[in-house]
Scaffold this motif. Structure first.
Motif, PDB file in Angstrom:
ATOM      1  N   ARG A  56      59.069  78.541 107.561  1.00  0.00           N
ATOM      2  CA  ARG A  56      60.413  78.029 107.273  1.00  0.00           C
ATOM      3  C   ARG A  56      61.439  78.672 108.188  1.00  0.00           C
ATOM      4  O   ARG A  56      61.294  79.829 108.576  1.00  0.00           O
ATOM      5  CB  ARG A  56      60.776  78.313 105.826  1.00  0.00           C
ATOM      6  N   LYS A 105      64.921  87.705  93.405  1.00  0.00           N
ATOM      7  CA  LYS A 105      65.024  86.240  93.526  1.00  0.00           C
ATOM      8  C   LYS A 105      65.603  85.649  92.254  1.00  0.00           C
ATOM      9  O   LYS A 105      65.137  85.961  91.155  1.00  0.00           O
ATOM     10  CB  LYS A 105      63.631  85.635  93.721  1.00  0.00           C
ATOM     11  N   ARG A 118      58.013  80.951  86.991  1.00  0.00           N
ATOM     12  CA  ARG A 118      57.470  81.992  87.889  1.00  0.00           C
ATOM     13  C   ARG A 118      56.417  82.863  87.204  1.00  0.00           C
ATOM     14  O   ARG A 118      55.455  83.293  87.836  1.00  0.00           O
ATOM     15  CB  ARG A 118      58.605  82.870  88.420  1.00  0.00           C
ATOM     16  N   GLN A 161      60.580  91.425  92.988  1.00  0.00           N
ATOM     17  CA  GLN A 161      59.227  91.357  93.544  1.00  0.00           C
ATOM     18  C   GLN A 161      59.106  92.325  94.721  1.00  0.00           C
ATOM     19  O   GLN A 161      60.059  92.471  95.495  1.00  0.00           O
ATOM     20  CB  GLN A 161      59.025  89.918  94.046  1.00  0.00           C
ATOM     21  N   GLU A 162      57.968  92.937  94.842  1.00  0.00           N
ATOM     22  CA  GLU A 162      57.678  93.791  96.004  1.00  0.00           C
ATOM     23  C   GLU A 162      57.965  93.010  97.285  1.00  0.00           C
ATOM     24  O   GLU A 162      57.552  91.849  97.406  1.00  0.00           O
ATOM     25  CB  GLU A 162      56.190  94.179  95.941  1.00  0.00           C
ATOM     26  N   TYR A 163      58.689  93.602  98.232  1.00  0.00           N
ATOM     27  CA  TYR A 163      58.945  92.931  99.503  1.00  0.00           C
ATOM     28  C   TYR A 163      57.759  93.203 100.427  1.00  0.00           C
ATOM     29  O   TYR A 163      57.444  94.361 100.726  1.00  0.00           O
ATOM     30  CB  TYR A 163      60.248  93.434 100.147  1.00  0.00           C
ATOM     31  N   ILE A 164      57.073  92.146 100.838  1.00  0.00           N
ATOM     32  CA  ILE A 164      55.888  92.308 101.679  1.00  0.00           C
ATOM     33  C   ILE A 164      56.320  92.248 103.143  1.00  0.00           C
ATOM     34  O   ILE A 164      56.873  91.234 103.588  1.00  0.00           O
ATOM     35  CB  ILE A 164      54.840  91.199 101.396  1.00  0.00           C
ATOM     36  N   TYR A 214      69.490  85.666  97.340  1.00  0.00           N
ATOM     37  CA  TYR A 214      68.407  86.653  97.189  1.00  0.00           C
ATOM     38  C   TYR A 214      68.837  87.927  97.908  1.00  0.00           C
ATOM     39  O   TYR A 214      69.510  87.864  98.935  1.00  0.00           O
ATOM     40  CB  TYR A 214      67.129  86.170  97.882  1.00  0.00           C
ATOM     41  N   PRO A 237      52.301  89.854  95.222  1.00  0.00           N
ATOM     42  CA  PRO A 237      53.168  91.041  95.267  1.00  0.00           C
ATOM     43  C   PRO A 237      53.354  91.637  93.871  1.00  0.00           C
ATOM     44  O   PRO A 237      53.283  90.917  92.877  1.00  0.00           O
ATOM     45  CB  PRO A 237      54.510  90.491  95.778  1.00  0.00           C
ATOM     46  N   PHE A 262      53.328  84.520  97.293  1.00  0.00           N
ATOM     47  CA  PHE A 262      54.437  84.746  96.361  1.00  0.00           C
ATOM     48  C   PHE A 262      54.835  83.496  95.608  1.00  0.00           C
ATOM     49  O   PHE A 262      55.594  83.550  94.667  1.00  0.00           O
ATOM     50  CB  PHE A 262      55.642  85.426  97.025  1.00  0.00           C
ATOM     51  N   GLU A 263      54.285  82.357  95.997  1.00  0.00           N
ATOM     52  CA  GLU A 263      54.656  81.130  95.290  1.00  0.00           C
ATOM     53  C   GLU A 263      53.646  80.024  95.565  1.00  0.00           C
ATOM     54  O   GLU A 263      52.999  80.030  96.617  1.00  0.00           O
ATOM     55  CB  GLU A 263      56.042  80.671  95.755  1.00  0.00           C
ATOM     56  N   ILE A 284      62.397  92.422  96.751  1.00  0.00           N
ATOM     57  CA  ILE A 284      63.277  91.266  96.936  1.00  0.00           C
ATOM     58  C   ILE A 284      63.632  90.736  95.550  1.00  0.00           C
ATOM     59  O   ILE A 284      62.758  90.614  94.685  1.00  0.00           O
ATOM     60  CB  ILE A 284      62.612  90.199  97.856  1.00  0.00           C
ATOM     61  N   PRO A 287      56.006  85.382 107.280  1.00  0.00           N
ATOM     62  CA  PRO A 287      55.778  84.340 106.294  1.00  0.00           C
ATOM     63  C   PRO A 287      54.841  83.257 106.834  1.00  0.00           C
ATOM     64  O   PRO A 287      54.783  83.020 108.050  1.00  0.00           O
ATOM     65  CB  PRO A 287      57.169  83.751 106.026  1.00  0.00           C
ATOM     66  N   GLU A 332      52.386  79.766  99.445  1.00  0.00           N
ATOM     67  CA  GLU A 332      53.497  80.304 100.225  1.00  0.00           C
ATOM     68  C   GLU A 332      53.399  81.821 100.181  1.00  0.00           C
ATOM     69  O   GLU A 332      53.332  82.400  99.098  1.00  0.00           O
ATOM     70  CB  GLU A 332      54.808  79.809  99.610  1.00  0.00           C
ATOM     71  N   GLU A 364      64.963  79.962 108.037  1.00  0.00           N
ATOM     72  CA  GLU A 364      65.850  80.304 106.932  1.00  0.00           C
ATOM     73  C   GLU A 364      67.137  80.958 107.446  1.00  0.00           C
ATOM     74  O   GLU A 364      67.097  81.849 108.292  1.00  0.00           O
ATOM     75  CB  GLU A 364      65.128  81.260 105.973  1.00  0.00           C
TER      76      GLU A 364
HETATM   77  P1  AMP Z   1      60.992  81.710  97.652  1.00  0.00           P
HETATM   78  O1  AMP Z   1      62.256  81.200  97.034  1.00  0.00           O
HETATM   79  O2  AMP Z   1      60.092  82.442  96.690  1.00  0.00           O
HETATM   80  O3  AMP Z   1      60.257  80.596  98.386  1.00  0.00           O
HETATM   81  O4  AMP Z   1      61.402  82.754  98.807  1.00  0.00           O
HETATM   82  C1  AMP Z   1      62.297  82.427  99.830  1.00  0.00           C
HETATM   83  C2  AMP Z   1      62.016  83.250 101.076  1.00  0.00           C
HETATM   84  O5  AMP Z   1      62.111  84.647 100.801  1.00  0.00           O
HETATM   85  C3  AMP Z   1      60.615  83.073 101.644  1.00  0.00           C
HETATM   86  O6  AMP Z   1      60.482  81.952 102.471  1.00  0.00           O
HETATM   87  C4  AMP Z   1      60.408  84.370 102.403  1.00  0.00           C
HETATM   88  O7  AMP Z   1      61.072  84.355 103.657  1.00  0.00           O
HETATM   89  C5  AMP Z   1      61.127  85.365 101.553  1.00  0.00           C
HETATM   90  N1  AMP Z   1      60.228  86.031 100.565  1.00  0.00           N
HETATM   91  C6  AMP Z   1      60.010  85.619  99.294  1.00  0.00           C
HETATM   92  N2  AMP Z   1      59.213  86.472  98.627  1.00  0.00           N
HETATM   93  C7  AMP Z   1      58.911  87.462  99.493  1.00  0.00           C
HETATM   94  C8  AMP Z   1      58.147  88.665  99.401  1.00  0.00           C
HETATM   95  N3  AMP Z   1      57.544  89.015  98.253  1.00  0.00           N
HETATM   96  N4  AMP Z   1      58.066  89.453 100.486  1.00  0.00           N
HETATM   97  C9  AMP Z   1      58.703  89.111 101.655  1.00  0.00           C
HETATM   98  N5  AMP Z   1      59.457  88.006 101.807  1.00  0.00           N
HETATM   99  C10 AMP Z   1      59.569  87.183 100.735  1.00  0.00           C
END
Ligand code: AMP
Length: 350
Positions: A216, A152, A121, A187-190, A162, A136, A298-299, A150, A194, A286, A218
């Motif tokens: 996605r 992770k 990461r 990480q800052e929650y945006i 998470y 973020p 964020f990814e 958030i 998505p 992503e 989820e």
């Molecule tokens: P990731 O494992 O990084 O793919 O994150 C899983 C899920 O968390 C994503 O599909 C988003 O719904 C949510 N998410 C991850 N990072 C953020 C973020 N910085 N702000 C808001 N939602 C996030």
């Protein structure tokens, strides 16, 4: 614009002895179907008991069964004998393991040098930042959390566990429920929606294409809105989790497309600096789009993502460009086919 470019057209002269192969999971149906559509033989490597979809949907000309992914080396010998090219996907990297992927002798579609950048990461962040993308904020010290964030877990199976934290005290209370956890990112929650952008970059034409987008689905975060705030308060044990259980197709507001092209190009340009010859083939940014239409990444996934699976027969975007059923899986096979025809296969194999 390379539409209907003659290099994009299938030719009859391609060597018939090349096979396209992948592990039966993730996006294998699409990859194998796309390869068949381009005239390749296809081989699925499946764990015993997991072969049913690849038989039933008739995408595999051959299925190699293995007892465990530790036996992949055995399958690899057969793949080499079959003149196969391996197409990686997320489950492939996870099951075979990054170290073993580097040792593979069977031809591999993609640049292996990019994998360590994807797997970590911090390195991902350095890559995306270097490319000039909006990302973020990160809190390395929980004491400094001053906005909704958030948390992770590294290597978490698809977002399980998470949690959101609004400050240090909230973080401490919630992290205590995960005593086994060693590595995490805060990480800052945006706030926004998505969005996942599916790209393809061709090292043959040096052109970036947008293949499709997905959102996605989820569990349980996508159903929390169905429980009223009053009921959520009455059931305090409901914590959001982000376990992906499916993917929904989506088209974006057209005025956002120029920025998405621009972002994809910057990511590819930066990848050429950090891991020559750079990222090519399918990849995905992503992120979240805010109400003021800013995209925060964020990814990054440096290979085909499962979000392309709704588009086995192509997406609205691939229809515009190709005017035929062009999934991302088929686009990979088309690239291999073009490379074979132009004697440039070396450009595609890591
Ligand atoms: P990731 O494992 O990084 O793919 O994150 C899983 C899920 O968390 C994503 O599909 C988003 O719904 C949510 N998410 C991850 N990072 C953020 C973020 N910085 N702000 C808001 N939602 C996030």
């Amino acid at each position: 614009m390379a539409r209907a470019n003659k290099d994009d057209m299938p030719k009859k002269s391609m060597p018939k002895d090349v096979a396209i192969s992948t592990i039966g999971s993730h996006s294998a149906l699409q990859i194998l179907k796309g390869a068949k559509d381009e005239g390749f033989r296809t081989i699925a490597v499946c764990l015993k008991g997991r072969e049913r979809p690849y038989q039933s949907f008739k995408v595999a000309d051959e299925i190699i069964l293995i007892d465990s992914y530790d036996d992949f080396a055995e399958a690899e010998k057969k793949l080499i004998a079959e003149n196969a090219i391996i197409i990686p996907h997320a489950s492939f990297i996870e099951y075979v393991g990054l170290e073993n992927v580097n040792k593979l002798k069977v031809p591999y579609f993609g640049n292996k040098a990019i994998l360590p950048w994807e797997a970590n990461r911090d390195k991902q962040r350095e890559w995306l930042k270097g490319a000039g993308l909006r990302i973020p904020r990160i809190f390395t010290d929980p004491k400094t959390i001053d906005i909704p964030s958030i948390v992770k877990f590294h290597g978490a199976a698809g977002g399980k566990g998470y949690f959101l934290a609004k400050n240090e005290a909230d973080f401490r209370k919630k992290i205590a429920k995960h005593p086994e956890t060693k590595k995490y990112t805060i990480q800052e929650y945006i706030m926004g929606v998505p969005m996942y952008v599916h790209y393809f970059y061709s090292p043959i034409t040096n052109e970036l294409e947008i293949m499709s987008f997905d959102v996605r689905y989820e569990s349980n975060v996508d159903s929390l809105g169905r429980v009223s705030a009053r009921d959520q308060m009455a059931l305090p044990e409901i914590d959001p989790s982000y376990v992906v259980v499916g993917n929904l197709p989506v088209v974006v507001r057209e005025s956002l497309l120029p920025e998405f092209f621009d972002m994809g190009e910057k990511v590819v340009a930066q990848s050429k600096k950090i891991a020559p010859p750079g990222l090519f083939g399918p990849f995905c940014l992503e992120g979240v789009i805010t109400p003021d239409a800013h995209f925060y990444t964020f990814e990054i996934s440096a290979r085909i993502v499962a979000g392309t699976n709704p588009y086995v027969t192509g997406s609205p975007y691939s229809q515009l460009r190709y005017n035929e059923s062009m999934s991302t899986g088929r686009r990979i096979a088309r690239e291999i086919r073009n490379a074979i025809n132009q004697d440039k296969l070396k450009l595609l194999l890591g």
